[in-house]
Design a protein around this motif. Structure first.
Motif, PDB file in Angstrom:
ATOM      1  N   HIS A  94       0.807  -1.220   0.000  1.00  0.00           N
ATOM      2  CA  HIS A  94       0.000   0.000   0.000  1.00  0.00           C
ATOM      3  C   HIS A  94       0.843   1.275   0.000  1.00  0.00           C
ATOM      4  O   HIS A  94       0.298   2.373  -0.119  1.00  0.00           O
ATOM      5  N   LYS A  95       2.162   1.148   0.124  1.00  0.00           N
ATOM      6  CA  LYS A  95       3.011   2.345   0.164  1.00  0.00           C
ATOM      7  C   LYS A  95       4.401   2.061  -0.410  1.00  0.00           C
ATOM      8  O   LYS A  95       5.400   2.186   0.285  1.00  0.00           O
ATOM      9  N   PRO A  96       4.472   1.694  -1.682  1.00  0.00           N
ATOM     10  CA  PRO A  96       5.773   1.358  -2.272  1.00  0.00           C
ATOM     11  C   PRO A  96       6.756   2.523  -2.272  1.00  0.00           C
ATOM     12  O   PRO A  96       7.966   2.314  -2.314  1.00  0.00           O
ATOM     13  N   HIS A  97       6.253   3.737  -2.209  1.00  0.00           N
ATOM     14  CA  HIS A  97       7.137   4.914  -2.182  1.00  0.00           C
ATOM     15  C   HIS A  97       8.042   4.932  -0.951  1.00  0.00           C
ATOM     16  O   HIS A  97       9.061   5.609  -0.941  1.00  0.00           O
ATOM     17  N   THR A  98       7.691   4.183   0.088  1.00  0.00           N
ATOM     18  CA  THR A  98       8.500   4.174   1.309  1.00  0.00           C
ATOM     19  C   THR A  98       9.706   3.250   1.198  1.00  0.00           C
ATOM     20  O   THR A  98      10.490   3.162   2.137  1.00  0.00           O
ATOM     21  N   THR A  99       9.861   2.585   0.068  1.00  0.00           N
ATOM     22  CA  THR A  99      10.962   1.636  -0.078  1.00  0.00           C
ATOM     23  C   THR A  99      12.244   2.286  -0.599  1.00  0.00           C
ATOM     24  O   THR A  99      13.257   1.616  -0.723  1.00  0.00           O
ATOM     25  N   TYR A 100      12.199   3.559  -0.889  1.00  0.00           N
ATOM     26  CA  TYR A 100      13.375   4.279  -1.401  1.00  0.00           C
ATOM     27  C   TYR A 100      14.531   4.148  -0.414  1.00  0.00           C
ATOM     28  O   TYR A 100      14.376   4.386   0.773  1.00  0.00           O
ATOM     29  N   GLY A 101      15.676   3.738  -0.904  1.00  0.00           N
ATOM     30  CA  GLY A 101      16.870   3.688  -0.072  1.00  0.00           C
ATOM     31  C   GLY A 101      17.081   2.391   0.678  1.00  0.00           C
ATOM     32  O   GLY A 101      18.010   2.287   1.465  1.00  0.00           O
ATOM     33  N   ASN A 102      16.215   1.393   0.473  1.00  0.00           N
ATOM     34  CA  ASN A 102      16.471   0.110   1.125  1.00  0.00           C
ATOM     35  C   ASN A 102      16.124  -1.033   0.181  1.00  0.00           C
ATOM     36  O   ASN A 102      15.598  -0.826  -0.905  1.00  0.00           O
ATOM     37  N   MET A 103      16.404  -2.241   0.603  1.00  0.00           N
ATOM     38  CA  MET A 103      16.241  -3.389  -0.289  1.00  0.00           C
ATOM     39  C   MET A 103      14.788  -3.710  -0.610  1.00  0.00           C
ATOM     40  O   MET A 103      14.506  -4.471  -1.529  1.00  0.00           O
ATOM     41  N   ASN A 104      13.834  -3.106   0.083  1.00  0.00           N
ATOM     42  CA  ASN A 104      12.426  -3.350  -0.232  1.00  0.00           C
ATOM     43  C   ASN A 104      12.051  -2.817  -1.617  1.00  0.00           C
ATOM     44  O   ASN A 104      11.085  -3.283  -2.218  1.00  0.00           O
ATOM     45  N   ALA A 105      12.810  -1.869  -2.126  1.00  0.00           N
ATOM     46  CA  ALA A 105      12.570  -1.381  -3.487  1.00  0.00           C
ATOM     47  C   ALA A 105      12.758  -2.516  -4.499  1.00  0.00           C
ATOM     48  O   ALA A 105      12.042  -2.595  -5.495  1.00  0.00           O
TER      49      ALA A 105
END
Length: 131
Positions: A94-105
């Motif tokens: 629900h919030k892919p924009h929060t993955t910036y800067g980590n491996m969740n991207a």
């Protein structure tokens, strides 16, 4: 961050010190951010190391066959590789924009067709500052 916030809020109700609450928050929040967590307290490094061993096998070669068999007897890896990426993704779908800067991207790139992770260069180019 959601997990780190939830853990801190839960533990706050159990009378732990602010220093301990911060340590728990840091360990959980930073476990997906290699390159930073290695400079934190031992507990944070240990959590990151355990997750890295479990998820991508970092340090696998340092375990004997006996230890590996013992671990998997307690924690079977039934379809782990097939299910872990979608399971991770559900936590931040629900919030892919929060993955910036980590491996969740990387997980978003795998799970969302056409997903392009924001990156630092794009952030520079899109800065509202005039030249």
């Amino acid at each position: 961050m959601d997990g780190a916030d939830a853990a801190r809020n839960f533990l706050r109700g159990h009378g732990l010190s602010d220093q301990t609450l911060q340590l728990v928050w840091d360990a959980i929040a930073l476990h997906t951010t290699p390159g930073i967590v290695e400079y934190k307290e031992a507990e944070a490094v240990l959590l990151n190391s355990g997750v890295a061993l479990d998820v991508v096998g970092k340090g696998y070669d340092q375990l004997s066959d006996t230890i590996r068999k013992e671990i998997t007897s307690y924690f079977p890896r039934t379809n782990f590789k097939k299910t872990i990426i979608p399971t991770f993704f559900e936590g931040f779908r629900h919030k892919p924009h929060t993955t910036y800067g980590n491996m969740n991207a990387d997980i978003c790139t795998c799970m969302i067709p056409g997903f392009k992770s924001p990156n630092f260069c794009d952030a520079i180019w899109q800065s509202p500052w005039e030249e």
